[in-house]
Write a protein that holds these residues in place. Structure first.
Motif, PDB file in Angstrom:
ATOM      1  N   UNK A 106       0.864  -1.164   0.000  1.00  0.00           N
ATOM      2  CA  UNK A 106       0.000   0.000   0.000  1.00  0.00           C
ATOM      3  C   UNK A 106       0.902   1.216   0.000  1.00  0.00           C
ATOM      4  N   UNK A 107       0.354   2.370  -0.259  1.00  0.00           N
ATOM      5  CA  UNK A 107       1.189   3.563  -0.278  1.00  0.00           C
ATOM      6  C   UNK A 107       0.329   4.779  -0.037  1.00  0.00           C
ATOM      7  N   UNK A 108       0.984   5.828   0.380  1.00  0.00           N
ATOM      8  CA  UNK A 108       0.313   7.108   0.526  1.00  0.00           C
ATOM      9  C   UNK A 108       0.860   8.016  -0.566  1.00  0.00           C
ATOM     10  N   UNK A 109      -0.026   8.654  -1.244  1.00  0.00           N
ATOM     11  CA  UNK A 109       0.375   9.496  -2.378  1.00  0.00           C
ATOM     12  C   UNK A 109      -0.544  10.710  -2.443  1.00  0.00           C
ATOM     13  N   UNK A 110      -0.431  11.415  -3.510  1.00  0.00           N
ATOM     14  CA  UNK A 110      -1.221  12.621  -3.721  1.00  0.00           C
ATOM     15  C   UNK A 110      -2.716  12.282  -3.741  1.00  0.00           C
ATOM     16  N   UNK A 111      -3.558  13.229  -3.317  1.00  0.00           N
ATOM     17  CA  UNK A 111      -5.003  12.998  -3.365  1.00  0.00           C
ATOM     18  C   UNK A 111      -5.469  12.694  -4.783  1.00  0.00           C
TER      19      UNK A 111
END
Length: 184
Positions: A106-111
């Protein structure tokens, strides 16, 4: 030991130039030479000093399965330390590591991007800088979680960010590891 630490150990063991001793007596004799005495070997393996002496003299030939496993593991961790160190330094300076894993990423990225975690099977080369960080952390006694974080950073850099060419600022989560293998 954890999954990442064991995987790194298995990778360095593939660099061995000779196999470990096969018989229990030969393995005991090797440990006695390395640890400089039967008492320390007995304490390491959880058996009596007399039992170690009997194995050294080949009076006992077949250990119990649990003792055979502990004995082989103790020999394997001490076998060919220079070859192991040479393989680590080569991976840390020039060749890097090959990682083969099946895990949830999983990853966190731009909205607006799809950051839902999903199972992926990846086989790719980690750069030497990440190999050096992994080996240094393992030598320093890092926890399994810290080793996984370094592995996640390496996978994020090599696969998701493609060496800095895309997905800037992407933070990778490396969870639910089903399989993890390293190769030099």
């Amino acid at each position: 030991m954890g999954l990442v630490s064991n995987g790194l150990d298995r990778a360095t063991q593939k660099a061995f130039t000779r196999p470990i001793p096969k018989s229990a007596g030969a393995q005991m004799r090797y440990l006695v030479r390395q640890l400089k005495g039967t008492r320390s070997v007995a304490e390491l393996l959880g058996v009596s000093q007399r039992t170690v002496e009997r194995y050294v003299k080949d009076q006992i030939r077949r250990p119990r399965p649990d003792l055979a496993q502990r004995l082989a593991d103790a020999v394997r961790t001490r076998w060919q330390p220079r070859v192991r160190e040479q393989a680590r330094s080569q991976a840390a300076t020039s060749t890097g590591l090959i990682i083969d894993t099946r895990a949830r990423f999983g990853f966190t990225a731009a909205p607006g991007s799809t950051d839902d975690a999903r199972i992926r099977h990846l086989t790719l080369a980690l750069p030497p800088a990440f190999a050096a960080r992994l080996f240094d952390a393992q030598q320093a006694g890092a926890s399994e979680q810290q080793l996984r974080e370094i592995t996640a950073e390496g996978l994020g850099e090599a696969y998701f960010r493609d060496g800095g060419r895309r997905a800037h600022g992407l933070e990778v989560e490396f969870t639910d590891v089903e399989q993890l293998d390293f190769d030099l």
